[in-house]
Design a protein around this motif. Structure first.
Motif, PDB file in Angstrom:
ATOM      1  N   ASN A  66       0.830  -1.214   0.000  1.00  0.00           N
ATOM      2  CA  ASN A  66       0.000   0.000   0.000  1.00  0.00           C
ATOM      3  C   ASN A  66       0.858   1.254   0.000  1.00  0.00           C
ATOM      4  N   ARG A  67       1.906   1.252   0.821  1.00  0.00           N
ATOM      5  CA  ARG A  67       2.793   2.427   0.882  1.00  0.00           C
ATOM      6  C   ARG A  67       3.565   2.607  -0.435  1.00  0.00           C
ATOM      7  N   LEU A  68       4.015   1.489  -1.005  1.00  0.00           N
ATOM      8  CA  LEU A  68       4.733   1.584  -2.278  1.00  0.00           C
ATOM      9  C   LEU A  68       3.808   2.088  -3.387  1.00  0.00           C
ATOM     10  N   GLU A  69       2.563   1.680  -3.346  1.00  0.00           N
ATOM     11  CA  GLU A  69       1.610   2.143  -4.357  1.00  0.00           C
ATOM     12  C   GLU A  69       1.301   3.628  -4.162  1.00  0.00           C
ATOM     13  N   GLU A  70       1.153   4.070  -2.910  1.00  0.00           N
ATOM     14  CA  GLU A  70       0.932   5.489  -2.616  1.00  0.00           C
ATOM     15  C   GLU A  70       2.089   6.343  -3.137  1.00  0.00           C
ATOM     16  N   LYS A  72       3.817   5.660  -5.670  1.00  0.00           N
ATOM     17  CA  LYS A  72       3.891   5.425  -7.110  1.00  0.00           C
ATOM     18  C   LYS A  72       5.147   4.642  -7.503  1.00  0.00           C
ATOM     19  N   LEU A  73       5.540   3.696  -6.620  1.00  0.00           N
ATOM     20  CA  LEU A  73       6.699   2.858  -6.885  1.00  0.00           C
ATOM     21  C   LEU A  73       6.312   1.485  -7.435  1.00  0.00           C
ATOM     22  N   ILE A  74       5.037   1.119  -7.250  1.00  0.00           N
ATOM     23  CA  ILE A  74       4.520  -0.116  -7.837  1.00  0.00           C
ATOM     24  C   ILE A  74       3.121   0.164  -8.368  1.00  0.00           C
ATOM     25  N   MET A  75       2.649  -0.741  -9.206  1.00  0.00           N
ATOM     26  CA  MET A  75       1.252  -0.724  -9.637  1.00  0.00           C
ATOM     27  C   MET A  75       0.799  -2.171  -9.736  1.00  0.00           C
ATOM     28  N   THR A  76      -0.503  -2.366  -9.723  1.00  0.00           N
ATOM     29  CA  THR A  76      -1.024  -3.724  -9.818  1.00  0.00           C
ATOM     30  C   THR A  76      -1.824  -3.870 -11.098  1.00  0.00           C
ATOM     31  N   GLU A  77      -1.780  -5.081 -11.629  1.00  0.00           N
ATOM     32  CA  GLU A  77      -2.515  -5.427 -12.847  1.00  0.00           C
ATOM     33  C   GLU A  77      -3.087  -6.824 -12.645  1.00  0.00           C
ATOM     34  N   PRO A  78      -4.193  -7.158 -13.293  1.00  0.00           N
ATOM     35  CA  PRO A  78      -4.713  -8.525 -13.174  1.00  0.00           C
ATOM     36  C   PRO A  78      -3.696  -9.535 -13.725  1.00  0.00           C
ATOM     37  N   LEU A  79      -3.580 -10.673 -13.042  1.00  0.00           N
ATOM     38  CA  LEU A  79      -2.717 -11.747 -13.534  1.00  0.00           C
ATOM     39  C   LEU A  79      -3.295 -12.294 -14.831  1.00  0.00           C
ATOM     40  N   GLU A  80      -2.455 -12.558 -15.801  1.00  0.00           N
ATOM     41  CA  GLU A  80      -2.931 -13.123 -17.060  1.00  0.00           C
ATOM     42  C   GLU A  80      -3.451 -14.540 -16.855  1.00  0.00           C
ATOM     43  N   SER A  81      -2.808 -15.288 -15.966  1.00  0.00           N
ATOM     44  CA  SER A  81      -3.181 -16.686 -15.744  1.00  0.00           C
ATOM     45  C   SER A  81      -4.429 -16.843 -14.870  1.00  0.00           C
ATOM     46  N   ASP A  82      -4.710 -15.850 -14.017  1.00  0.00           N
ATOM     47  CA  ASP A  82      -5.880 -15.910 -13.135  1.00  0.00           C
ATOM     48  C   ASP A  82      -6.267 -14.486 -12.780  1.00  0.00           C
ATOM     49  N   ARG A  83      -7.251 -13.961 -13.462  1.00  0.00           N
ATOM     50  CA  ARG A  83      -7.603 -12.550 -13.345  1.00  0.00           C
ATOM     51  C   ARG A  83      -8.166 -12.171 -11.970  1.00  0.00           C
ATOM     52  N   ARG A  84      -8.393 -13.169 -11.102  1.00  0.00           N
ATOM     53  CA  ARG A  84      -8.837 -12.857  -9.740  1.00  0.00           C
ATOM     54  C   ARG A  84      -7.700 -12.276  -8.909  1.00  0.00           C
ATOM     55  N   TYR A  85      -6.474 -12.563  -9.298  1.00  0.00           N
ATOM     56  CA  TYR A  85      -5.301 -12.105  -8.566  1.00  0.00           C
ATOM     57  C   TYR A  85      -4.630 -10.945  -9.302  1.00  0.00           C
ATOM     58  N   LYS A  86      -3.918 -10.144  -8.519  1.00  0.00           N
ATOM     59  CA  LYS A  86      -3.213  -9.005  -9.108  1.00  0.00           C
ATOM     60  C   LYS A  86      -1.716  -9.246  -9.075  1.00  0.00           C
ATOM     61  N   ILE A  88       2.061  -7.643  -9.224  1.00  0.00           N
ATOM     62  CA  ILE A  88       2.672  -6.405  -8.754  1.00  0.00           C
ATOM     63  C   ILE A  88       3.825  -6.084  -9.677  1.00  0.00           C
ATOM     64  N   VAL A  89       3.826  -4.858 -10.177  1.00  0.00           N
ATOM     65  CA  VAL A  89       4.799  -4.442 -11.180  1.00  0.00           C
ATOM     66  C   VAL A  89       5.496  -3.172 -10.708  1.00  0.00           C
ATOM     67  N   LEU A  90       6.807  -3.117 -10.916  1.00  0.00           N
ATOM     68  CA  LEU A  90       7.557  -1.894 -10.609  1.00  0.00           C
ATOM     69  C   LEU A  90       7.202  -0.811 -11.618  1.00  0.00           C
ATOM     70  N   THR A  91       7.166   0.423 -11.152  1.00  0.00           N
ATOM     71  CA  THR A  91       6.965   1.551 -12.054  1.00  0.00           C
ATOM     72  C   THR A  91       8.333   2.028 -12.549  1.00  0.00           C
ATOM     73  N   ASP A  92       8.329   2.937 -13.503  1.00  0.00           N
ATOM     74  CA  ASP A  92       9.594   3.504 -13.984  1.00  0.00           C
ATOM     75  C   ASP A  92      10.328   4.200 -12.843  1.00  0.00           C
ATOM     76  N   LYS A  93       9.567   4.839 -11.961  1.00  0.00           N
ATOM     77  CA  LYS A  93      10.162   5.553 -10.828  1.00  0.00           C
ATOM     78  C   LYS A  93      10.968   4.599  -9.944  1.00  0.00           C
ATOM     79  N   SER A  94      10.394   3.448  -9.592  1.00  0.00           N
ATOM     80  CA  SER A  94      11.119   2.507  -8.729  1.00  0.00           C
ATOM     81  C   SER A  94      12.234   1.802  -9.484  1.00  0.00           C
ATOM     82  N   SER A  95      12.030   1.550 -10.772  1.00  0.00           N
ATOM     83  CA  SER A  95      13.085   0.925 -11.574  1.00  0.00           C
ATOM     84  C   SER A  95      14.327   1.805 -11.584  1.00  0.00           C
ATOM     85  N   ALA A  96      14.115   3.108 -11.653  1.00  0.00           N
ATOM     86  CA  ALA A  96      15.241   4.041 -11.648  1.00  0.00           C
ATOM     87  C   ALA A  96      15.949   4.066 -10.288  1.00  0.00           C
ATOM     88  N   MET A  97      15.252   3.687  -9.232  1.00  0.00           N
ATOM     89  CA  MET A  97      15.823   3.705  -7.883  1.00  0.00           C
ATOM     90  C   MET A  97      16.657   2.465  -7.572  1.00  0.00           C
TER      91      MET A  97
END
Length: 141
Positions: A66-70, A72-86, A88-97
């Motif tokens: 939650n803190r990382l999302e606030e 803007k260091l991560i974002m969530t997307e539905p899993l391709e294999s099971d859309r019930r789950y999310k 977690i993906v690094l954003t460009d901001k966290s990748s640069a860190m």
């Protein structure tokens, strides 16, 4: 040897890590999760993976994410294999860190292990792994 020595060492390491990483506006646990996500970029990582791999509880990981999302260091997307789950993906901001995080942790690691030979470091690592395994085995019974 008293077990409290481990707690004292852990607290001292946490304090140094948090002080150094404060410049990046993250805690060491947030950096730990960012590092895990960075090392596993090619995989679909969801919260359960982080809990299991890092040995953290569901509430702890939820709070960190939650803190990382606030921030803007991560974002969530539905899993391709099971859309019930999310996933977690690094954003460009966290990748640069990630490089700055690795450098800070590397310097702290050098400081902590200063004066120890490679054999001593490897021996210590083996002992820590055995102690961790012993704790995990005891928790199962």
């Amino acid at each position: 040897m008293d077990i409290i020595e481990f707690k004292i060492l852990n607290t001292a390491i946490e304090r140094v890590l948090n002080q150094e990483l404060a410049e990046l506006d993250i805690t060491y646990m947030q950096a730990y999760v960012i590092g895990y996500l960075n090392m596993n970029r090619t995989q679909e990582i969801c919260q359960k993976n982080i809990e299991h791999s890092l040995g953290l509880t569901h509430p702890t990981v939820s709070s960190i994410l939650n803190r990382l999302e606030e921030k803007k260091l991560i974002m969530t997307e539905p899993l391709e294999s099971d859309r019930r789950y999310k996933k977690i993906v690094l954003t460009d901001k966290s990748s640069a860190m990630t490089t700055a995080i690795e450098e800070k942790i590397g310097k702290i690691t050098e400081r902590i292990f200063a004066g120890l030979s490679m054999d001593e470091i490897e021996s210590l690592s083996g002992v820590i792994k055995k102690l961790t395994k012993n704790i995990k085995l005891k928790n199962l019974h």
